[in-house]
Design an enzyme around this catalytic site. Structure first.
Site, short mmCIF file in Angstrom:
data_model
loop_
_atom_site.label_atom_id
_atom_site.label_comp_id
_atom_site.label_asym_id
_atom_site.label_seq_id
_atom_site.Cartn_x
_atom_site.Cartn_y
_atom_site.Cartn_z
N LYS A 1 -7.67 24.64 -40.24
CA LYS A 1 -8.90 24.48 -39.44
C LYS A 1 -8.65 24.81 -37.97
O LYS A 1 -9.43 25.52 -37.35
CB LYS A 1 -9.42 23.03 -39.55
CG LYS A 1 -9.79 22.62 -40.96
CD LYS A 1 -10.39 21.21 -41.00
CE LYS A 1 -9.43 20.12 -40.59
NZ LYS A 1 -8.29 19.92 -41.52
N ARG B 1 -15.10 13.02 -41.08
CA ARG B 1 -14.09 12.81 -42.12
C ARG B 1 -14.50 11.72 -43.09
O ARG B 1 -13.77 11.46 -44.04
CB ARG B 1 -12.78 12.40 -41.46
CG ARG B 1 -11.78 13.56 -41.31
CD ARG B 1 -10.62 13.02 -40.53
NE ARG B 1 -9.36 13.61 -40.78
CZ ARG B 1 -8.75 14.46 -39.95
NH1 ARG B 1 -9.37 14.89 -38.88
NH2 ARG B 1 -7.54 14.88 -40.20
N ARG C 1 4.91 23.31 -39.74
CA ARG C 1 4.12 23.44 -38.50
C ARG C 1 4.90 22.93 -37.29
O ARG C 1 5.55 21.89 -37.34
CB ARG C 1 2.83 22.64 -38.64
CG ARG C 1 2.02 22.59 -37.35
CD ARG C 1 0.58 22.30 -37.60
NE ARG C 1 0.34 20.95 -38.10
CZ ARG C 1 -0.86 20.51 -38.46
NH1 ARG C 1 -1.91 21.31 -38.37
NH2 ARG C 1 -1.02 19.28 -38.91
N ARG D 1 4.86 17.41 -35.17
CA ARG D 1 4.01 16.22 -35.04
C ARG D 1 4.58 15.09 -35.89
O ARG D 1 5.03 15.32 -37.00
CB ARG D 1 2.59 16.55 -35.53
CG ARG D 1 1.74 17.19 -34.46
CD ARG D 1 0.43 17.71 -35.00
NE ARG D 1 -0.30 16.77 -35.86
CZ ARG D 1 -1.52 17.01 -36.34
NH1 ARG D 1 -2.14 18.15 -36.03
NH2 ARG D 1 -2.13 16.15 -37.11
N ARG E 1 -1.68 11.51 -45.91
CA ARG E 1 -2.83 12.21 -45.30
C ARG E 1 -3.60 13.00 -46.36
O ARG E 1 -4.83 13.05 -46.32
CB ARG E 1 -2.35 13.15 -44.19
CG ARG E 1 -1.88 12.37 -42.96
CD ARG E 1 -1.12 13.25 -42.01
NE ARG E 1 -1.94 14.28 -41.42
CZ ARG E 1 -1.46 15.44 -40.96
NH1 ARG E 1 -0.17 15.70 -41.06
NH2 ARG E 1 -2.26 16.31 -40.40
P1 AMP Z 1 -5.90 16.11 -37.29
O1 AMP Z 1 -5.25 16.71 -36.08
O2 AMP Z 1 -7.33 16.53 -37.44
O3 AMP Z 1 -5.09 16.32 -38.55
O4 AMP Z 1 -5.94 14.52 -37.03
C1 AMP Z 1 -4.75 13.77 -36.87
C2 AMP Z 1 -5.03 12.30 -37.13
O5 AMP Z 1 -6.01 11.82 -36.20
C3 AMP Z 1 -5.61 11.98 -38.50
O6 AMP Z 1 -4.60 11.84 -39.49
C4 AMP Z 1 -6.33 10.67 -38.23
O7 AMP Z 1 -5.42 9.58 -38.13
C5 AMP Z 1 -6.91 10.90 -36.83
N1 AMP Z 1 -8.26 11.52 -36.88
C6 AMP Z 1 -8.62 12.76 -36.42
N2 AMP Z 1 -9.92 12.97 -36.60
C7 AMP Z 1 -10.42 11.85 -37.18
C8 AMP Z 1 -11.71 11.48 -37.65
N3 AMP Z 1 -12.79 12.29 -37.55
N4 AMP Z 1 -11.85 10.24 -38.21
C9 AMP Z 1 -10.80 9.39 -38.31
N5 AMP Z 1 -9.56 9.70 -37.91
C10 AMP Z 1 -9.36 10.92 -37.36
#
Ligand code: AMP
Length: 218
Positions: A14, A89, A128, A161, A172
């Protein structure tokens, strides 16, 4: 106000796709994961609240996310509108987004679902690497930097990360299946869902999305 969503499992690409779309359009990019990581780095109250959930690979509570997103929507979109990435999400987030956009005279116009087999997601996530300086994303095999461990763009140090460690990745992906995958049916019912093969060349996907989601290509 136009709004598009990039939906897909962690590792589906994404963020990389969003970078390509941003470079060729005027969408305001709203990436809640990036916003949370920035809050964490700055040590804000939101960052402190989110930290433990992010470390475990769990979702941050909806109310925390709403605060972040509401402020961004209120600040206004780009000429092409908003591009949401990593949000919504949960069903509650999707419903809140519908209400927020409606209050601004808008709606969700397109949802692009990036589909990838689990093996591809795993290899993308474990390989990554991210630049500490500018946030550029690399992959040890697929997108290696010119100099090992250093960002091509700014020379910053590349790191993995915390939530890209193998133990957290499995959680995840499970969280995605349980809490986020139901959004596929939600948007399918609204007739706004388009499926995108996540293994496709990025430029092809960017072009297809821009043709569908903007006035370009019409
Ligand atoms: P991402 O970079 O989108 O993979 O997000 C990393 C982490 O941030 C996720 O594993 C969640 O813990 C948190 N996170 C990001 N976006 C959301 C969302 N819309 N709702 C809840 N948690 C989020």
């Amino acid at each position: 106000m136009r709004a598009i969503i990039l939906l897909g499992a962690p590792g589906a690409g994404k963020g990389t796709l969003a970078d390509g779309i941003k470079a060729a359009s005027r969408f305001q990019h709203v990436a809640t994961g990036d916003m949370l990581r920035a809050a964490l780095k700055q040590g804000t109250p939101v960052g402190r609240e989110a930290e433990a959930f992010m470390k475990r690979g769990e979702l941050v509570p909806d109310e925390v996310i709403f605060k972040l997103v509401e402020a961004r929507i209120a600040a206004g979109g780009g000429d092409d509108g908003f591009m949401f990435d990593g949000f919504p999400r949960t069903l509650a987030q999707a419903e809140r987004l519908d209400a927020l956009l409606a209050a601004h005279g808008g709606k969700v116009d397109h949802v692009f679902l990036l589909e990838a087999p689990r093996a591809l997601l795993l290899s993308r996530l474990t390989g990554r690497r991210v630049c500490r300086g500018c946030g550029a994303v690399y992959h040890v095999v697929n997108i290696p930097p010119r100099r090992a461990g250093l960002c091509d763009a700014c020379g910053g140090e590349l790191y993995q990360r915390a939530d890209d460690q193998e133990a957290t990745i499995a959680n995840r992906l499970d969280v995605y299946e349980r809490q986020t995958a139901p959004l596929i049916a939600y948007y399918d019912r609204q007739g706004v869902l388009t499926r995108v093969d996540a293994a496709r060349e990025r430029q092809e996907s960017v072009a297809a999305i821009l043709a569908a989601a903007t006035d370009r290509g019409r």
